[in-house]
Structure formats: C-alpha cells, structure tokens
Design a protein around this motif. Structure first.
Motif, PDB file in Angstrom:
ATOM      1  N   VAL A 111      -0.574  30.727  11.157  1.00  0.00           N
ATOM      2  CA  VAL A 111      -0.809  30.161   9.838  1.00  0.00           C
ATOM      3  C   VAL A 111      -1.194  31.343   8.951  1.00  0.00           C
ATOM      4  N   ALA A 112      -0.673  31.351   7.715  1.00  0.00           N
ATOM      5  CA  ALA A 112      -0.870  32.524   6.853  1.00  0.00           C
ATOM      6  C   ALA A 112      -1.271  32.077   5.461  1.00  0.00           C
ATOM      7  N   PHE A 113      -2.339  32.664   4.946  1.00  0.00           N
ATOM      8  CA  PHE A 113      -2.715  32.356   3.561  1.00  0.00           C
ATOM      9  C   PHE A 113      -3.403  33.530   2.900  1.00  0.00           C
ATOM     10  N   ASP A 114      -3.416  33.496   1.556  1.00  0.00           N
ATOM     11  CA  ASP A 114      -4.030  34.563   0.764  1.00  0.00           C
ATOM     12  C   ASP A 114      -5.518  34.294   0.593  1.00  0.00           C
ATOM     13  N   LEU A 115      -6.254  35.350   0.381  1.00  0.00           N
ATOM     14  CA  LEU A 115      -7.685  35.234   0.085  1.00  0.00           C
ATOM     15  C   LEU A 115      -7.977  36.234  -1.041  1.00  0.00           C
ATOM     16  N   THR A 116      -8.619  35.747  -2.094  1.00  0.00           N
ATOM     17  CA  THR A 116      -8.860  36.612  -3.252  1.00  0.00           C
ATOM     18  C   THR A 116     -10.339  36.904  -3.418  1.00  0.00           C
ATOM     19  N   ALA A 117     -10.698  38.164  -3.310  1.00  0.00           N
ATOM     20  CA  ALA A 117     -12.064  38.591  -3.634  1.00  0.00           C
ATOM     21  C   ALA A 117     -12.030  40.042  -4.111  1.00  0.00           C
ATOM     22  N   ALA A 118     -11.001  40.348  -4.919  1.00  0.00           N
ATOM     23  CA  ALA A 118     -10.857  41.675  -5.539  1.00  0.00           C
ATOM     24  C   ALA A 118     -11.062  42.791  -4.504  1.00  0.00           C
ATOM     25  N   CYS A 119     -11.895  43.764  -4.848  1.00  0.00           N
ATOM     26  CA  CYS A 119     -12.059  44.933  -3.966  1.00  0.00           C
ATOM     27  C   CYS A 119     -12.881  44.614  -2.727  1.00  0.00           C
ATOM     28  N   SER A 120     -13.556  43.460  -2.713  1.00  0.00           N
ATOM     29  CA  SER A 120     -14.274  43.034  -1.501  1.00  0.00           C
ATOM     30  C   SER A 120     -13.352  42.246  -0.590  1.00  0.00           C
ATOM     31  N   GLY A 121     -12.117  42.017  -1.009  1.00  0.00           N
ATOM     32  CA  GLY A 121     -11.224  41.074  -0.332  1.00  0.00           C
ATOM     33  C   GLY A 121     -11.018  41.355   1.142  1.00  0.00           C
ATOM     34  N   ASP A 289      -6.112  61.172  -2.557  1.00  0.00           N
ATOM     35  CA  ASP A 289      -4.679  60.881  -2.398  1.00  0.00           C
ATOM     36  C   ASP A 289      -4.234  59.559  -3.015  1.00  0.00           C
ATOM     37  N   TYR A 290      -5.134  58.559  -2.985  1.00  0.00           N
ATOM     38  CA  TYR A 290      -4.668  57.208  -3.331  1.00  0.00           C
ATOM     39  C   TYR A 290      -5.430  56.521  -4.458  1.00  0.00           C
ATOM     40  N   GLY A 291      -6.581  57.054  -4.892  1.00  0.00           N
ATOM     41  CA  GLY A 291      -7.385  56.342  -5.883  1.00  0.00           C
ATOM     42  C   GLY A 291      -7.900  55.041  -5.314  1.00  0.00           C
ATOM     43  N   ASN A 292      -8.192  54.108  -6.215  1.00  0.00           N
ATOM     44  CA  ASN A 292      -8.742  52.808  -5.811  1.00  0.00           C
ATOM     45  C   ASN A 292      -7.595  51.804  -5.617  1.00  0.00           C
ATOM     46  N   THR A 293      -7.318  51.469  -4.362  1.00  0.00           N
ATOM     47  CA  THR A 293      -6.235  50.506  -4.072  1.00  0.00           C
ATOM     48  C   THR A 293      -6.804  49.109  -3.820  1.00  0.00           C
ATOM     49  N   SER A 294      -7.997  48.844  -4.351  1.00  0.00           N
ATOM     50  CA  SER A 294      -8.616  47.520  -4.320  1.00  0.00           C
ATOM     51  C   SER A 294      -8.767  46.996  -2.880  1.00  0.00           C
ATOM     52  N   ALA A 295      -8.203  45.841  -2.568  1.00  0.00           N
ATOM     53  CA  ALA A 295      -8.417  45.257  -1.231  1.00  0.00           C
ATOM     54  C   ALA A 295      -7.849  46.123  -0.110  1.00  0.00           C
ATOM     55  N   ALA A 296      -7.017  47.096  -0.467  1.00  0.00           N
ATOM     56  CA  ALA A 296      -6.379  47.911   0.590  1.00  0.00           C
ATOM     57  C   ALA A 296      -7.233  49.093   1.027  1.00  0.00           C
ATOM     58  N   THR A 297      -8.250  49.472   0.240  1.00  0.00           N
ATOM     59  CA  THR A 297      -8.868  50.792   0.507  1.00  0.00           C
ATOM     60  C   THR A 297      -9.463  50.896   1.908  1.00  0.00           C
ATOM     61  N   ILE A 298     -10.195  49.870   2.350  1.00  0.00           N
ATOM     62  CA  ILE A 298     -10.912  50.006   3.630  1.00  0.00           C
ATOM     63  C   ILE A 298      -9.940  50.092   4.814  1.00  0.00           C
ATOM     64  N   PRO A 299      -8.962  49.171   4.929  1.00  0.00           N
ATOM     65  CA  PRO A 299      -8.045  49.317   6.073  1.00  0.00           C
ATOM     66  C   PRO A 299      -7.114  50.533   5.960  1.00  0.00           C
ATOM     67  N   LEU A 300      -6.777  50.935   4.747  1.00  0.00           N
ATOM     68  CA  LEU A 300      -5.935  52.139   4.552  1.00  0.00           C
ATOM     69  C   LEU A 300      -6.691  53.367   5.055  1.00  0.00           C
TER      70      LEU A 300
END
Ligand code: ACO
Length: 339
Positions: A111-121, A289-300
């Motif tokens: 099952v797949a769904f989105d979750l929105t919490a900006a940079c804390s996402g 290298d990447y700046g602020n990629t919001s929800a992606a920064t921590i796993p990136l």
C-alpha cells in the motif's frame, strides 16, 4: 524470504538509496540570473550548488530510483514490500505520487501513500512506517523523502531561490525484535500558530462560476519565507528536542557516531553541533553539493555516508528534521544495513 522474528516490536534500517537530477546549477551560474554571488551564498548557508529537475525527469522517477536502490541494498524483491510512504510537499500529482512510485517499482503488494510535513517529512514518515511494523501488521516498508522545490521557488527572489534544490532519498526498514530496535526513541512536534514564517500558499484567486457564485482556481504562490525567523526557530527548537531525547535515554552526546540534521543551512548544523560539543567530523553535511532538498535531505545524506563507508553497521545516529508547518522532530537511530 527471511523468517519473521518472534517478538516483533522493533524496526531495523537495512537499506538506503538516493537519486538526484542531472541538471546542476552552481552559485556562480545562479548569479547570472539574480543579484547574488558564490561568496554570499557559501558564507551564509554553506551551499555551493543545487540540482534541478529538467524536462526528462520527474519527482516520481527520482523517487523510484532512490527506492529501487534501497531495495537492492536490502536484498528485497519489490513484491515483498508491504508499505511505501512517500514524504513530499511537491508531488507530481496532488492526489498523491506514491502509487505511481509503487507501480514503477513493481511493488504490487504494497500500500502506498504520500505524507506531507515539509522538511520534517522524511522523519515523520519514518516514524509512521515504524508504527505499522512495530504493530506487527506489516513487515517491510520503504520510506522515501523527495521534493522538487525548484517548481515552487521564485527564481527571481534571491532571498529564497539560492537555498533549495531537488532530490530523493529512501530507506528500507523491516520489522525485527524489540532488542534489535533501531528506532531507539523519537519525538515529533508541530506548531501551526508559528507557521506563517514559511509557506507555499494557494493563489487565492476566485473566478466567476455562474451568476452570483465563484470558484477558487487551483495553483500556488512561490515559497514565502522569513529567513531570520526560520533560522531562530531552528537553532532554538532543534537543540531543545535533541537534548530532551538524549537525556531521556541517558545518552551522552559523545557516544553519538553521527549528527544527521535536515540540511537547511551549514550555520544551523554548526550551531546545533556546538551546543552538544559534537566535533565537525561527526556532523554529516552535503549542503555544498545539493542545498536544501526538503524531505529528501536526511535520506540523501544518509545514503551518501553509508555508500562511502562513513556510516557503518551499529553506528548511533542523532537525527532531526525541521521546517514548514512549523514542524520538527528528532530521533535516535542505529544503522544496521544488509546482513
Ligand atoms: N545574495 C546576496 N545578498 C542577499 C541574498 C543573496 N542570495 N539574499 C539576501 N541578501 C541580502 C539581503 O537583501 C540583505 O541586504 P540588505 O541588508 O541590503 O537589506 C542582506 O543580504 C542580509 O539579508 P538577511 O535576510 O538578513 O540575511 P541572513 O544573514 O539572515 O541570511 C538566510 C539569510 C540565509 C536565508 C538565513 O536567514 C537562513 O538561512 N535562514 C533559515 C532559512 C532556512 O533554512 N529555510 C529553510 C528551512 S525549512 C525548510 O527546509 C523548508
């Protein structure tokens, strides 16, 4: 397939992956578009370049690639995944992009769904997925953080456009015994009353529908931010929540292998590290290298540090996400990796 441990109650972090767009824009190049320069951006933020999604890529594509890489590291088949959470504030489709990613992955049982919490996402999604696994109803989850803020910044506003970039990162987590739990503790917070300092609001445009009635036209204004307020929020709340977690778990900051914060600004990273006397070489940063990629920064960032061997099995990581909402949170994690 691995056997399900008997006393389920924990989660293990077993794989990571990431994907970035091919287009790169350096600070000097951005200086050709707006009145800014490399020295100002680097000294105020630590950012040197950012990636921007072009016409041949989509956020769903990046999310798919990041998720696929995490599955490969974990050694999982797509069919064995039970849950896909896509943390994003910038989906390709407002109805949700996670099912598209699920289809691209071939994760037909998830099952797949989105979750929105900006940079804390990402952090909010990781904790959410962990609850499904800890409860015993699911065994394997893919948590993806991905954002395309290049769509929503005003590229003529130098106060915001220099900060953001696009990217995706993913982590594969699996149910395990309570003793092996990698999510040692967490705390999540929201404060909508202070949310006005960082928004991506609706256009607020109304058009005639039929005589005497109007309808709102869909669409969003570019990112609006009071940088100084956001900065003050981050340097006040992140040390506070991390401090609460560390003392509740009786963990001396010296025992941490890594500090992995949302990558918003190097000065924020430095201020938090200084507060806990954590040396620079334990602070993970790829802002250059990447700046602020919001929800992606921590796993990136995590994926980069796992792949280059900095983060190793058994390492203790203090992480914190913070951003619009306002929303923020922290977690103490132990990386396991594939066995
Ligand atoms: N290039 C050159 N000059 C600039 C730029 C730029 N890109 N941007 C602003 N300036 C100028 C301003 O116009 C101002 O000039 P003035 O004094 O002549 O008016 C001067 O630089 C100082 O501006 P400030 O806004 O006071 O700069 P500050 O030192 O506060 O740095 C910054 C701004 C980098 C945005 C900082 O406030 C910050 O990092 N805040 C946190 C923002 C953040 O992290 N947001 C995202 C977090 S949440 C999430 O991730 C979604």
């Amino acid at each position: 397939m691995a056997e399900t441990p008997k006393n389920i109650g924990g989660v293990a972090l077993v794989g990571s992956g990431s994907a970035i767009p091919s287009q790169k824009v350096t600070n000097d190049e951005l200086g050709m578009r707006v009145d800014t320069n490399d020295l100002w951006i680097k000294s105020r933020t630590g950012i040197g370049a950012r990636r921007v999604i072009g016409p041949n890529e989509t956020l769903s594509d990046l999310s798919h690639l990041a998720g696929e890489a995490a599955l490969q590291m974990a050694g999982w088949s797509p069919e064995s995944v039970d849950l896909i959470l896509l943390a994003t504030s910038t989906p390709d489709d407002l109805f949700g992009s996670a099912p598209k990613v699920q289809a691209k992955l071939g994760a037909c049982n998830a099952v797949a769904f989105d979750l929105t919490a900006a940079c804390s996402g990402f952090l909010f999604a990781l904790v959410t997925a962990a609850q499904f696994l800890r409860g015993g109803s699911m065994r394997r989850a893919l948590v993806i953080g991905a954002d395309q803020l290049s769509r929503w910044v005003d590229w003529d506003d130098r106060r915001t456009c220099v900060l953001f970039g696009d990217g995706a990162g993913a982590v594969a987590i699996e149910a395990t015994s309570t003793e092996e739990d990698a999510l040692i503790d967490f705390k999540l917070k929201s404060d909508g009353a202070r949310g006005d300092c960082l928004n991506l609001p609706q256009l607020g445009e109304f058009l005639p529908l039929i005589t005497g009635t109007t309808h709102q036209r869909g669409g969003f204004s570019p990112v609006q931010m009071n940088g100084q307020e956001v900065y003050k929020f981050a340097v006040r709340e992140v040390p506070a929540i991390l401090g609460e977690l560390l003392s509740a778990n009786k963990i001396d900051p010296e025992k941490l292998n890594w500090l992995l914060l949302h990558q918003a600004n190097q000065r924020i990273l430095d201020a938090v590290a200084q507060r806990f006397s954590i040396p620079q070489d334990k602070v993970l940063s790829n802002l250059a290298d990447y700046g602020n990629t919001s929800a992606a920064t921590i796993p990136l960032m995590l994926d980069e540090a796992v792949k280059d061997g900095r983060v190793q099995s058994g390492h203790l990581i203090a992480t914190s996400g913070f951003g619009a909402g306002l929303s923020w949170g922290a977690a103490l994690l132990r990386w396991r990796g594939p066995i």
